[in-house]
Design a protein around this motif. Structure first.
Motif, short mmCIF file in Angstrom:
data_model
loop_
_atom_site.label_atom_id
_atom_site.label_comp_id
_atom_site.label_asym_id
_atom_site.label_seq_id
_atom_site.Cartn_x
_atom_site.Cartn_y
_atom_site.Cartn_z
N CYS A 147 39.30 87.56 -1.42
CA CYS A 147 40.75 87.54 -1.70
C CYS A 147 41.03 87.38 -3.18
O CYS A 147 40.25 86.77 -3.91
CB CYS A 147 41.41 86.38 -0.96
N LYS A 148 42.17 87.91 -3.57
CA LYS A 148 42.64 87.67 -4.94
C LYS A 148 43.99 86.98 -4.84
O LYS A 148 44.60 86.94 -3.76
CB LYS A 148 42.72 88.97 -5.74
N GLU A 149 44.42 86.42 -5.96
CA GLU A 149 45.70 85.71 -5.99
C GLU A 149 46.80 86.60 -5.41
O GLU A 149 46.85 87.79 -5.71
CB GLU A 149 46.02 85.35 -7.45
N GLY A 150 47.62 86.03 -4.57
CA GLY A 150 48.73 86.79 -3.98
C GLY A 150 48.41 87.39 -2.63
O GLY A 150 49.30 87.77 -1.87
N ASP A 151 47.13 87.48 -2.28
CA ASP A 151 46.73 87.99 -0.95
C ASP A 151 47.15 86.99 0.13
O ASP A 151 47.48 85.84 -0.17
CB ASP A 151 45.21 88.15 -0.88
N THR A 152 47.07 87.45 1.39
CA THR A 152 47.45 86.58 2.51
C THR A 152 46.31 86.53 3.51
O THR A 152 45.75 87.57 3.87
CB THR A 152 48.71 87.15 3.22
N ILE A 153 45.98 85.32 3.96
CA ILE A 153 45.00 85.20 5.05
C ILE A 153 45.75 84.85 6.33
O ILE A 153 46.88 84.37 6.29
CB ILE A 153 43.92 84.13 4.77
N ILE A 154 45.08 85.10 7.47
CA ILE A 154 45.70 84.83 8.77
C ILE A 154 44.96 83.67 9.44
O ILE A 154 43.72 83.70 9.54
CB ILE A 154 45.60 86.07 9.69
N PRO B 75 48.37 75.17 15.43
CA PRO B 75 47.66 74.39 14.43
C PRO B 75 46.18 74.74 14.38
O PRO B 75 45.59 75.17 15.36
CB PRO B 75 47.83 72.95 14.94
N THR B 76 45.60 74.53 13.18
CA THR B 76 44.16 74.69 13.04
C THR B 76 43.66 73.80 11.90
O THR B 76 44.42 72.98 11.37
CB THR B 76 43.77 76.16 12.83
N PHE B 77 42.40 73.97 11.54
CA PHE B 77 41.76 73.17 10.49
C PHE B 77 42.51 73.38 9.17
O PHE B 77 42.66 74.53 8.72
CB PHE B 77 40.30 73.61 10.38
N THR B 78 42.95 72.29 8.56
CA THR B 78 43.86 72.42 7.41
C THR B 78 43.20 72.95 6.13
O THR B 78 43.89 73.44 5.25
CB THR B 78 44.52 71.05 7.08
N MET B 79 41.85 72.85 6.05
CA MET B 79 41.22 73.26 4.80
C MET B 79 41.39 74.76 4.52
O MET B 79 41.37 75.17 3.36
CB MET B 79 39.72 72.91 4.78
N TYR B 80 41.57 75.59 5.57
CA TYR B 80 41.75 77.03 5.32
C TYR B 80 42.95 77.24 4.40
O TYR B 80 42.89 77.98 3.42
CB TYR B 80 41.95 77.82 6.61
N SER B 81 44.07 76.57 4.73
CA SER B 81 45.27 76.81 3.92
C SER B 81 45.24 76.02 2.61
O SER B 81 45.73 76.50 1.59
CB SER B 81 46.54 76.50 4.72
N ILE B 82 44.62 74.83 2.64
CA ILE B 82 44.59 74.03 1.39
C ILE B 82 43.76 74.75 0.32
O ILE B 82 44.20 74.92 -0.81
CB ILE B 82 44.01 72.62 1.66
N SER C 7 43.02 77.92 0.25
CA SER C 7 43.71 79.17 -0.12
C SER C 7 44.78 78.90 -1.15
O SER C 7 44.86 79.59 -2.17
CB SER C 7 44.37 79.79 1.13
N GLN C 8 45.60 77.89 -0.88
CA GLN C 8 46.69 77.61 -1.82
C GLN C 8 46.17 77.29 -3.21
O GLN C 8 46.75 77.71 -4.22
CB GLN C 8 47.56 76.47 -1.30
N SER C 9 45.04 76.59 -3.27
CA SER C 9 44.52 76.24 -4.60
C SER C 9 44.10 77.48 -5.37
O SER C 9 43.99 77.46 -6.60
CB SER C 9 43.34 75.28 -4.46
N LEU C 10 43.86 78.58 -4.64
CA LEU C 10 43.45 79.83 -5.30
C LEU C 10 44.63 80.81 -5.42
O LEU C 10 44.44 81.97 -5.79
CB LEU C 10 42.32 80.50 -4.50
N GLY C 11 45.81 80.36 -5.04
CA GLY C 11 46.99 81.23 -5.10
C GLY C 11 47.03 82.26 -3.97
O GLY C 11 47.66 83.30 -4.09
N ILE C 12 46.32 81.94 -2.89
CA ILE C 12 46.28 82.86 -1.74
C ILE C 12 47.25 82.31 -0.68
O ILE C 12 47.27 81.11 -0.42
CB ILE C 12 44.83 82.93 -1.18
N LYS C 13 48.04 83.23 -0.08
CA LYS C 13 49.04 82.78 0.90
C LYS C 13 48.43 82.70 2.29
O LYS C 13 47.42 83.35 2.58
CB LYS C 13 50.24 83.74 0.89
#
Ligand SMILES: Cc1ncc(COP(=O)(O)O)c(C=O)c1O
Length: 357
Positions: free
Chosen positions: A101-108, A112-119, A121-127
């Motif tokens: 992924c690059k900044e601005g991309d979106t993951i699915i 609820p799920t394991f929070t580290m996926y989004s945490i 991602s956010q630190s890398l600018g990934i939505k």
């Protein structure tokens, strides 16, 4: 003396992040982090002690974790070039996001799920696009695939079993996602040793599949060892961004011992599964509590009374569990790791005391 406005220097992605709170409350009974309640067996500790005499602490570790990879490859019937070792499986989640992924991309991800996926991602600018799980904590593959296509996603994370709900998603839905998604599907099997359900054998059929495993849940949480299984091409790309000595010598060595002497751990896993069934059977006798089905070494339950009140009541009694009630879909829900018999009895007693008052 410099006194500059440091907040201005922090990247916006990072500044807006809420830190991952690791409960550091000192409670005698720790049922909040899905760890193994038992330390490694005497036989394993003896092997560790012998190794300690030999490991050269003044030398860098093997950057390729060759011996550990060989042990994993033998046990899981994969090739060593299908493997990457991480400083915990968390690190491999980070590496996958860096590779795909690059900044601005979106993951699915489901919710609820394991929070580290989004945490991470956010630190890398990934939505992050979340797909709400249904009342069985399952998802519809078509819905997930549609969302992935709409947001041009390259990465889907599925925790299997899912943390914090505890269940494995429907195998047919997961399979459809792997077969129809034109990006990477990460099946995070951190709790595999309890669920015994895996997609690892599908690696050879699907080059877009990555399976993650962890040794944190079966007795080596302190050493931070996780591994990823994938097509060698993916592994090669991960190795480009992986730091050279990401896995330290002690972790590699002790992990190798645990994998090569798995029966000692298997006995602990069997005990935990028996205890899990006993605790759940007891909890189900309480009318005001609903226990969700689980395939893991933890379970989620919902209370009619305030879960936060129960959380503090447990804490007052020296028992730490995970309070999830602030999540909109997990109102009045707590997540509990299965402990040893004494810990589980203390937990049950405190819950019974709470509901009786
Ligand atoms: C689903 C899931 N994946 C990964 C991890 C991280 O495990 P590790 O300790 O190997 O980084 C956890 C830990 O709680 C988890 O629940």
């Amino acid at each position: 003396m410099a006194s500059i406005d440091l907040t201005k220097l922090i990247q916006e992605n990072v500044r807006s992040l809420k830190p991952y709170i690791v409960e550091n409350i000192s409670c005698e009974v720790k049922l909040h982090a899905n760890e193994n309640p038992f330390s490694p067996t005497k036989e394993l500790l003896a092997l560790f002690a012998t190794s300690l005499q030999k490991i050269q602490l003044n030398r860098y570790p093997d950057a390729d974790s060759k011996k550990l990879k060989l042990a994993i490859a033998n046990r899981h019937l994969v090739k060593t070039d299908n493997l990457v070792i991480g400083n915990g499986s968390d690190e491999i989640i980070l590496l996958l996001l860096q590779v795909f992924c690059k900044e601005g991309d979106t993951i699915i991800i489901p919710d609820p799920t394991f929070t580290m996926y989004s945490i991470i991602s956010q630190s890398l600018g990934i939505k992050t696009k979340t797909i709400p799980l249904d009342h069985n904590w399952d998802f519809n593959a078509n819905e997930l695939l549609e969302a992935a296509e709409k947001s041009k996603s390259r990465l889907i994370f599925l925790s299997y079993p899912n943390n914090p709900t505890g269940n494995c998603f429907s195998e047919t839905e997961v399979r459809q996602v792997i077969e129809e998604f034109s990006g990477i599907v990460v099946i995070d099997e951190a709790y595999y040793d309890f669920s015994k359900k895996s997609f690892i054998n599908e690696i050879k059929n699907h080059n877009n599949l990555v399976v993650l495993r962890s040794l944190s849940k079966i007795g080596l949480a302190a050493l931070r060892v996780g591994f990823g299984v994938a097509d060698p091409f993916i592994i090669q790309e991960i190795n480009k961004v992986r730091l050279p000595y990401n896995s330290n010598a002690l972790s590699q060595n002790f992990a190798e011992h645990i994998i090569n002497n798995f029966t000692t751990v298997q006995n602990q896993i069997d005990y935990i599964l028996k205890e899990r069934n006993r605790v759940i059977t007891e909890l189900k006798k309480i009318e005001s509590i609903y226990v969700f089905p689980t395939d893991s070494n933890f379970f989620l339950f919902k209370t009619e009374k305030s879960a936060s009140d129960l959380f503090y009541h447990l804490m007052y009694n020296g028992i730490l569990v995970r309070n999830l009630s602030s999540h909109p879909k997990l109102k009045n829900c707590l997540r509990v790791t299965v402990g040893n018999k004494n810990e589980n009895d203390r937990f049950l007693l405190a819950v019974k005391e709470f509901v009786a008052n």
